[in-house]
Design an enzyme around this catalytic site. Structure first.
Site, mmCIF file in Angstrom:
data_model
loop_
_atom_site.group_PDB
_atom_site.id
_atom_site.type_symbol
_atom_site.label_atom_id
_atom_site.label_comp_id
_atom_site.label_asym_id
_atom_site.label_seq_id
_atom_site.Cartn_x
_atom_site.Cartn_y
_atom_site.Cartn_z
ATOM 1 N N ASP A 273 24.802 -10.310 76.965
ATOM 2 C CA ASP A 273 25.553 -10.358 75.435
ATOM 3 C C ASP A 273 24.871 -8.990 74.717
ATOM 4 O OD1 ASP A 273 25.769 -11.815 73.011
ATOM 5 O OD2 ASP A 273 23.435 -11.619 73.056
ATOM 6 N N ASP B 233 24.307 -8.549 70.815
ATOM 7 C CA ASP B 233 23.216 -8.478 69.781
ATOM 8 C C ASP B 233 21.868 -9.500 70.124
ATOM 9 O OD1 ASP B 233 24.647 -7.339 67.729
ATOM 10 O OD2 ASP B 233 26.097 -8.988 67.697
ATOM 11 N N GLU C 260 26.077 -22.583 61.918
ATOM 12 C CA GLU C 260 26.120 -22.266 63.244
ATOM 13 C C GLU C 260 24.833 -22.803 63.918
ATOM 14 O OE1 GLU C 260 25.728 -17.918 63.391
ATOM 15 O OE2 GLU C 260 25.940 -17.988 65.814
ATOM 16 N N SER D 102 30.754 -10.241 73.576
ATOM 17 C CA SER D 102 30.260 -10.652 72.456
ATOM 18 C C SER D 102 31.092 -11.273 71.593
ATOM 19 C CB SER D 102 29.876 -9.181 71.716
ATOM 20 O OG SER D 102 29.301 -9.528 70.260
ATOM 21 N N ALA D 103 30.650 -12.044 70.570
ATOM 22 C CA ALA D 103 31.390 -12.743 69.656
ATOM 23 C C ALA D 103 31.413 -11.994 68.248
ATOM 24 C CB ALA D 103 30.710 -14.138 69.219
ATOM 25 N N LYS E 169 32.780 -18.587 73.843
ATOM 26 C CA LYS E 169 32.426 -17.417 74.815
ATOM 27 C C LYS E 169 32.631 -17.808 76.311
ATOM 28 C CE LYS E 169 28.908 -14.315 73.618
ATOM 29 N NZ LYS E 169 27.312 -13.926 73.327
ATOM 30 N N ASP F 226 20.521 -14.114 74.758
ATOM 31 C CA ASP F 226 19.508 -14.426 74.016
ATOM 32 C C ASP F 226 19.603 -15.772 73.240
ATOM 33 O OD1 ASP F 226 21.431 -13.578 72.126
ATOM 34 O OD2 ASP F 226 19.996 -13.027 70.828
HETATM 35 P P1 TMP Z 1 27.000 -12.974 69.301
HETATM 36 O O1 TMP Z 1 26.665 -11.549 69.033
HETATM 37 O O2 TMP Z 1 25.781 -13.390 69.932
HETATM 38 O O3 TMP Z 1 28.150 -12.730 70.478
HETATM 39 O O4 TMP Z 1 27.303 -13.642 67.950
HETATM 40 C C1 TMP Z 1 28.114 -12.992 66.975
HETATM 41 C C2 TMP Z 1 26.999 -13.121 65.806
HETATM 42 O O5 TMP Z 1 27.817 -12.751 64.531
HETATM 43 C C3 TMP Z 1 26.851 -14.774 65.526
HETATM 44 O O6 TMP Z 1 25.692 -15.103 65.401
HETATM 45 C C4 TMP Z 1 27.598 -14.939 64.040
HETATM 46 C C5 TMP Z 1 27.317 -13.522 63.575
HETATM 47 N N1 TMP Z 1 28.525 -13.210 62.425
HETATM 48 C C6 TMP Z 1 28.012 -12.893 61.396
HETATM 49 O O7 TMP Z 1 26.982 -12.266 61.202
HETATM 50 N N2 TMP Z 1 28.924 -12.291 60.451
HETATM 51 C C7 TMP Z 1 30.289 -12.829 60.490
HETATM 52 O O8 TMP Z 1 31.204 -12.513 59.479
HETATM 53 C C8 TMP Z 1 30.653 -13.578 61.796
HETATM 54 C C9 TMP Z 1 32.064 -14.249 61.876
HETATM 55 C C10 TMP Z 1 29.593 -13.750 62.684
#
Ligand code: TMP
Length: 308
Positions: free
Chosen positions: A49, A51, A93, A161-162, A211, A250
Protein backbone atom coordinates in the site's frame (compact mmCIF):
# COMPACT_ATOMS: atom_id res chain seq x y z
CA UNK A 1 10.14 -8.05 21.12
CA UNK A 2 6.71 -7.64 22.65
CA UNK A 3 4.96 -10.42 24.45
CA UNK A 4 1.31 -10.84 25.43
CA UNK A 5 0.49 -9.64 28.93
CA UNK A 6 -1.75 -11.60 31.24
CA UNK A 7 -4.52 -9.03 30.62
CA UNK A 8 -4.40 -9.80 26.91
CA UNK A 9 -2.67 -6.54 25.90
CA UNK A 10 0.81 -6.10 24.48
CA UNK A 11 3.57 -4.08 26.11
CA UNK A 12 7.30 -3.73 25.86
CA UNK A 13 8.51 -4.99 29.24
CA UNK A 14 11.50 -2.66 29.42
CA UNK A 15 9.70 0.61 28.67
CA UNK A 16 6.07 -0.25 29.53
CA UNK A 17 5.03 1.58 26.36
CA UNK A 18 3.63 0.22 23.10
CA UNK A 19 6.34 -1.90 21.46
CA UNK A 20 7.91 -0.90 18.13
CA UNK A 21 7.12 -4.30 16.68
CA UNK A 22 4.96 -7.28 17.57
CA UNK A 23 4.89 -10.72 15.98
CA UNK A 24 1.75 -12.85 15.94
CA UNK A 25 3.31 -16.31 15.86
CA UNK A 26 7.14 -16.36 15.75
CA UNK A 27 7.29 -20.08 14.94
CA UNK A 28 4.89 -19.78 12.00
CA UNK A 29 6.78 -16.71 10.77
CA UNK A 30 10.06 -18.65 10.76
CA UNK A 31 8.38 -21.45 8.77
CA UNK A 32 7.06 -18.97 6.20
CA UNK A 33 10.49 -17.29 5.95
CA UNK A 34 12.20 -20.66 5.37
CA UNK A 35 9.66 -21.67 2.68
CA UNK A 36 10.05 -18.34 0.85
CA UNK A 37 13.87 -18.40 1.13
CA UNK A 38 14.13 -21.94 -0.24
CA UNK A 39 11.89 -21.06 -3.24
CA UNK A 40 14.26 -18.17 -4.12
CA UNK A 41 13.83 -14.56 -5.28
CA UNK A 42 12.34 -15.56 -8.65
CA UNK A 43 9.19 -16.69 -6.80
CA UNK A 44 8.85 -13.60 -4.61
CA UNK A 45 6.91 -10.37 -5.10
CA UNK A 46 6.18 -7.46 -2.80
CA UNK A 47 2.71 -5.88 -2.76
CA UNK A 48 2.61 -2.59 -0.87
CA UNK A 49 0.00 0.00 0.00
CA UNK A 50 1.22 3.60 -0.47
CA UNK A 51 -0.29 6.11 2.00
CA UNK A 52 0.74 5.48 5.60
CA UNK A 53 2.62 2.32 4.59
CA UNK A 54 5.46 3.42 2.30
CA UNK A 55 4.97 6.98 3.55
CA UNK A 56 5.34 8.28 7.08
CA UNK A 57 2.24 9.03 9.14
CA UNK A 58 3.90 11.92 11.01
CA UNK A 59 6.38 14.42 9.58
CA UNK A 60 7.92 16.97 11.97
CA UNK A 61 4.89 16.79 14.26
CA UNK A 62 2.39 17.18 11.40
CA UNK A 63 0.26 14.49 9.77
CA UNK A 64 1.81 13.39 6.49
CA UNK A 65 -0.42 14.09 3.47
CA UNK A 66 -1.91 11.42 1.21
CA UNK A 67 -1.88 11.36 -2.59
CA UNK A 68 -5.40 12.85 -2.50
CA UNK A 69 -4.76 15.18 0.41
CA UNK A 70 -1.74 16.93 -1.08
CA UNK A 71 -3.42 17.92 -4.33
CA UNK A 72 -4.03 21.65 -4.90
CA UNK A 73 -5.63 21.78 -8.28
CA UNK A 74 -4.94 25.48 -8.79
CA UNK A 75 -8.64 26.28 -8.47
CA UNK A 76 -9.65 27.25 -4.92
CA UNK A 77 -13.35 26.64 -5.52
CA UNK A 78 -12.74 23.04 -6.56
CA UNK A 79 -10.19 22.39 -3.79
CA UNK A 80 -12.91 23.52 -1.34
CA UNK A 81 -15.51 21.25 -2.99
CA UNK A 82 -13.21 18.21 -2.69
CA UNK A 83 -12.45 19.12 0.93
CA UNK A 84 -16.20 19.29 1.66
CA UNK A 85 -16.59 15.81 0.16
CA UNK A 86 -13.74 14.57 2.37
CA UNK A 87 -15.42 16.00 5.46
CA UNK A 88 -18.69 14.29 4.56
CA UNK A 89 -17.41 10.92 3.37
CA UNK A 90 -14.29 10.27 5.49
CA UNK A 91 -16.32 9.75 8.71
CA UNK A 92 -18.47 7.28 6.72
CA UNK A 93 -15.30 5.53 5.46
CA UNK A 94 -14.11 4.87 9.01
CA UNK A 95 -17.55 4.23 10.56
CA UNK A 96 -17.76 0.85 12.26
CA UNK A 97 -21.56 0.69 12.01
CA UNK A 98 -22.40 1.14 8.30
CA UNK A 99 -22.98 -2.25 6.61
CA UNK A 100 -20.33 -3.10 4.03
CA UNK A 101 -22.67 -3.05 0.98
CA UNK A 102 -23.95 0.39 1.93
CA UNK A 103 -20.44 1.64 2.64
CA UNK A 104 -19.21 0.32 -0.73
CA UNK A 105 -21.90 2.37 -2.51
CA UNK A 106 -20.92 5.46 -0.52
CA UNK A 107 -17.24 5.00 -1.37
CA UNK A 108 -18.08 4.56 -5.08
CA UNK A 109 -20.08 7.79 -4.84
CA UNK A 110 -17.18 9.63 -3.15
CA UNK A 111 -14.55 8.52 -5.67
CA UNK A 112 -16.84 9.27 -8.61
CA UNK A 113 -17.60 12.79 -7.34
CA UNK A 114 -13.95 13.56 -6.55
CA UNK A 115 -12.74 12.31 -9.93
CA UNK A 116 -15.52 14.37 -11.57
CA UNK A 117 -14.43 17.52 -9.73
CA UNK A 118 -10.80 16.99 -10.75
CA UNK A 119 -11.85 16.90 -14.41
CA UNK A 120 -14.40 19.71 -14.14
CA UNK A 121 -12.00 21.94 -12.20
CA UNK A 122 -9.39 21.66 -14.94
CA UNK A 123 -6.56 19.78 -13.22
CA UNK A 124 -3.26 20.03 -15.09
CA UNK A 125 -0.15 17.90 -14.84
CA UNK A 126 1.76 21.03 -13.83
CA UNK A 127 -0.52 21.44 -10.80
CA UNK A 128 0.34 17.87 -9.76
CA UNK A 129 4.07 18.60 -9.99
CA UNK A 130 3.69 21.80 -7.99
CA UNK A 131 1.45 20.15 -5.36
CA UNK A 132 3.95 17.35 -4.80
CA UNK A 133 6.85 19.78 -4.48
CA UNK A 134 4.93 21.71 -1.79
CA UNK A 135 3.49 18.66 0.02
CA UNK A 136 4.12 17.33 3.51
CA UNK A 137 4.91 13.82 2.37
CA UNK A 138 7.95 11.59 2.93
CA UNK A 139 8.85 7.96 2.50
CA UNK A 140 9.68 6.03 5.65
CA UNK A 141 13.42 5.76 6.21
CA UNK A 142 14.65 2.55 4.62
CA UNK A 143 12.21 2.56 1.67
CA UNK A 144 14.99 3.33 -0.84
CA UNK A 145 17.19 0.58 0.64
CA UNK A 146 14.26 -1.83 0.39
CA UNK A 147 13.58 -0.95 -3.26
CA UNK A 148 17.29 -1.17 -4.15
CA UNK A 149 17.66 -4.50 -2.42
CA UNK A 150 14.61 -5.90 -4.25
CA UNK A 151 15.69 -4.42 -7.59
CA UNK A 152 19.13 -6.06 -7.31
CA UNK A 153 17.43 -9.42 -6.82
CA UNK A 154 14.83 -8.89 -9.54
CA UNK A 155 11.92 -8.97 -7.07
CA UNK A 156 8.89 -7.04 -8.44
CA UNK A 157 7.07 -4.51 -6.27
CA UNK A 158 3.42 -3.61 -6.83
CA UNK A 159 2.32 -0.39 -5.16
CA UNK A 160 -1.43 -0.77 -4.80
CA UNK A 161 -3.50 2.28 -3.84
CA UNK A 162 -7.02 3.69 -3.91
CA UNK A 163 -5.36 7.09 -4.34
CA UNK A 164 -4.10 8.62 -7.59
CA UNK A 165 -1.41 6.84 -9.65
CA UNK A 166 -0.12 9.98 -11.37
CA UNK A 167 0.45 11.69 -8.02
CA UNK A 168 2.10 8.63 -6.48
CA UNK A 169 4.44 8.41 -9.46
CA UNK A 170 5.28 12.12 -9.17
CA UNK A 171 6.07 11.56 -5.47
CA UNK A 172 8.39 8.73 -6.52
CA UNK A 173 10.09 11.00 -9.06
CA UNK A 174 10.51 13.97 -6.73
CA UNK A 175 11.32 12.19 -3.47
CA UNK A 176 13.37 9.21 -4.63
CA UNK A 177 15.27 11.00 -7.43
CA UNK A 178 15.52 7.81 -9.44
CA UNK A 179 13.20 5.27 -11.04
CA UNK A 180 12.98 1.59 -10.29
CA UNK A 181 12.27 -0.76 -13.18
CA UNK A 182 10.84 -3.36 -10.80
CA UNK A 183 8.09 -1.09 -9.38
CA UNK A 184 4.58 -0.85 -10.82
CA UNK A 185 1.79 1.37 -9.50
CA UNK A 186 -1.74 -0.03 -9.48
CA UNK A 187 -4.03 2.91 -8.76
CA UNK A 188 -6.45 5.37 -10.37
CA UNK A 189 -4.74 6.64 -13.50
CA UNK A 190 -5.46 9.91 -15.28
CA UNK A 191 -5.70 10.69 -18.98
CA UNK A 192 -4.40 14.13 -20.03
CA UNK A 193 -4.96 15.87 -23.37
CA UNK A 194 -2.14 17.40 -25.38
CA UNK A 195 -2.34 20.63 -23.39
CA UNK A 196 -1.80 18.66 -20.17
CA UNK A 197 -5.43 18.96 -18.94
CA UNK A 198 -7.06 16.02 -17.19
CA UNK A 199 -9.86 14.66 -19.40
CA UNK A 200 -10.69 11.21 -17.96
CA UNK A 201 -9.64 8.33 -15.72
CA UNK A 202 -8.59 4.97 -17.15
CA UNK A 203 -10.34 1.73 -16.37
CA UNK A 204 -12.41 0.86 -13.31
CA UNK A 205 -12.18 3.04 -10.24
CA UNK A 206 -10.22 1.61 -7.32
CA UNK A 207 -11.62 2.72 -3.96
CA UNK A 208 -10.86 1.57 -0.42
CA UNK A 209 -13.38 -1.26 -0.46
CA UNK A 210 -12.58 -2.87 -3.81
CA UNK A 211 -8.79 -3.00 -3.63
CA UNK A 212 -9.20 -6.80 -3.60
CA UNK A 213 -11.62 -7.09 -6.52
CA UNK A 214 -9.16 -5.16 -8.67
CA UNK A 215 -6.23 -7.13 -7.48
CA UNK A 216 -3.33 -6.83 -9.83
CA UNK A 217 -5.33 -6.30 -13.03
CA UNK A 218 -4.32 -2.72 -13.78
CA UNK A 219 -0.59 -2.46 -13.27
CA UNK A 220 1.46 -0.38 -15.65
CA UNK A 221 5.12 0.59 -15.66
CA UNK A 222 5.82 3.44 -13.27
CA UNK A 223 7.91 5.35 -15.80
CA UNK A 224 5.17 5.29 -18.45
CA UNK A 225 3.01 8.31 -17.49
CA UNK A 226 0.81 8.19 -20.55
CA UNK A 227 1.11 4.45 -21.09
CA UNK A 228 -1.72 2.03 -21.39
CA UNK A 229 -2.33 0.30 -18.03
CA UNK A 230 -4.27 -2.40 -19.81
CA UNK A 231 -1.10 -3.38 -21.62
CA UNK A 232 -0.23 -5.26 -18.47
CA UNK A 233 -1.34 -8.86 -18.61
CA UNK A 234 -2.38 -10.32 -15.27
CA UNK A 235 -2.02 -13.80 -16.69
CA UNK A 236 1.61 -13.13 -17.51
CA UNK A 237 4.50 -14.88 -15.92
CA UNK A 238 5.04 -11.76 -13.86
CA UNK A 239 2.16 -12.31 -11.48
CA UNK A 240 1.62 -16.01 -11.77
CA UNK A 241 5.18 -17.13 -11.21
CA UNK A 242 5.68 -14.98 -8.14
CA UNK A 243 3.65 -17.11 -5.79
CA UNK A 244 5.35 -15.97 -2.60
CA UNK A 245 4.19 -12.60 -1.32
CA UNK A 246 5.52 -10.06 1.11
CA UNK A 247 2.53 -7.77 1.71
CA UNK A 248 2.86 -4.33 3.34
CA UNK A 249 -0.21 -2.39 4.50
CA UNK A 250 -1.56 -0.05 7.15
CA UNK A 251 -5.21 -1.19 7.19
CA UNK A 252 -6.62 -4.66 7.67
CA UNK A 253 -8.42 -4.21 4.34
CA UNK A 254 -4.99 -4.06 2.67
CA UNK A 255 -4.72 -7.83 3.09
CA UNK A 256 -7.18 -8.05 0.18
CA UNK A 257 -4.44 -6.73 -2.14
CA UNK A 258 -3.19 -10.30 -2.66
CA UNK A 259 -6.66 -11.77 -3.23
CA UNK A 260 -6.18 -11.92 -7.00
CA UNK A 261 -3.28 -14.33 -6.55
CA UNK A 262 -3.25 -17.95 -5.56
CA UNK A 263 -0.13 -17.47 -3.47
CA UNK A 264 1.79 -20.29 -1.79
CA UNK A 265 3.22 -18.31 1.12
CA UNK A 266 2.41 -14.83 2.32
CA UNK A 267 4.05 -12.77 5.04
CA UNK A 268 1.82 -9.80 5.88
CA UNK A 269 3.37 -6.77 7.57
CA UNK A 270 1.09 -4.11 9.04
CA UNK A 271 1.94 -0.55 10.12
CA UNK A 272 -0.41 0.40 12.95
CA UNK A 273 -0.59 4.18 12.77
CA UNK A 274 -3.30 4.71 15.39
CA UNK A 275 -2.31 2.63 18.40
CA UNK A 276 -4.82 1.29 20.87
CA UNK A 277 -4.54 -2.09 22.59
CA UNK A 278 -7.71 -3.22 20.79
CA UNK A 279 -6.35 -2.12 17.42
CA UNK A 280 -3.06 -3.94 18.04
CA UNK A 281 -4.96 -7.08 18.93
CA UNK A 282 -6.99 -7.02 15.72
CA UNK A 283 -3.88 -6.15 13.64
CA UNK A 284 -2.14 -9.16 15.18
CA UNK A 285 -5.07 -11.36 14.18
CA UNK A 286 -4.60 -10.15 10.60
CA UNK A 287 -0.86 -9.50 10.07
CA UNK A 288 2.16 -11.69 10.83
CA UNK A 289 4.21 -8.68 11.94
CA UNK A 290 2.93 -5.33 13.20
CA UNK A 291 5.09 -2.17 13.36
CA UNK A 292 4.06 0.66 15.66
CA UNK A 293 5.25 4.18 16.52
CA UNK A 294 5.57 5.19 12.84
CA UNK A 295 8.50 2.80 12.52
CA UNK A 296 11.02 2.96 9.71
CA UNK A 297 11.19 0.36 6.93
CA UNK A 298 14.42 -0.97 8.51
CA UNK A 299 12.77 -4.08 9.92
CA UNK A 300 11.27 -4.89 6.52
CA UNK A 301 14.69 -4.46 4.85
CA UNK A 302 16.08 -6.97 7.36
CA UNK A 303 13.15 -9.30 6.74
CA UNK A 304 13.66 -9.05 2.96
CA UNK A 305 17.33 -9.96 3.43
CA UNK A 306 16.20 -13.13 5.18
CA UNK A 307 13.88 -14.00 2.29
CA UNK A 308 16.21 -13.60 -0.69
P1 TMP B 1 -5.31 4.06 0.26
O1 TMP B 1 -4.20 5.07 0.02
O2 TMP B 1 -5.17 3.36 1.59
O3 TMP B 1 -5.43 3.06 -0.84
O4 TMP B 1 -6.68 4.89 0.34
C1 TMP B 1 -6.92 6.12 -0.24
C2 TMP B 1 -7.37 7.13 0.78
O5 TMP B 1 -7.70 8.36 0.09
C3 TMP B 1 -8.62 6.78 1.56
O6 TMP B 1 -8.33 6.65 2.94
C4 TMP B 1 -9.57 7.96 1.40
C5 TMP B 1 -8.70 9.05 0.83
N1 TMP B 1 -9.39 10.01 -0.06
C6 TMP B 1 -9.17 11.36 0.14
O7 TMP B 1 -8.43 11.76 1.05
N2 TMP B 1 -9.79 12.26 -0.69
C7 TMP B 1 -10.61 11.85 -1.71
O8 TMP B 1 -11.15 12.70 -2.44
C8 TMP B 1 -10.84 10.45 -1.90
C9 TMP B 1 -11.74 9.97 -2.99
C10 TMP B 1 -10.19 9.57 -1.05
Amino acid sequence: WATPRSGGGWMDHATMSPPDVAVRDPELLEKKKAAIRSAGPSKLQVIADFDGTLTRYWIDGRRGQTSHGLLQQGNAEYDAKRQALYEYYHPLEISATIPIEEKTKLMEEWWEKTHGLLIEGGLTYDAIKRSVSEATIAFRDGVVELFEFLEERGVPVLVFSAGLADIIEEVFRQKLHRSFENIKVVSNRMVFDEQGHLVAFKGKTIHVLNKNEHSLDMASPIHDKFGDPNGYDPESAFVKKHTNVLLLGDHIGDLGMSDGLSYENRIAVGFLNNYTETALKSYLDAFDIVYLNDASMGGVVELASQLC
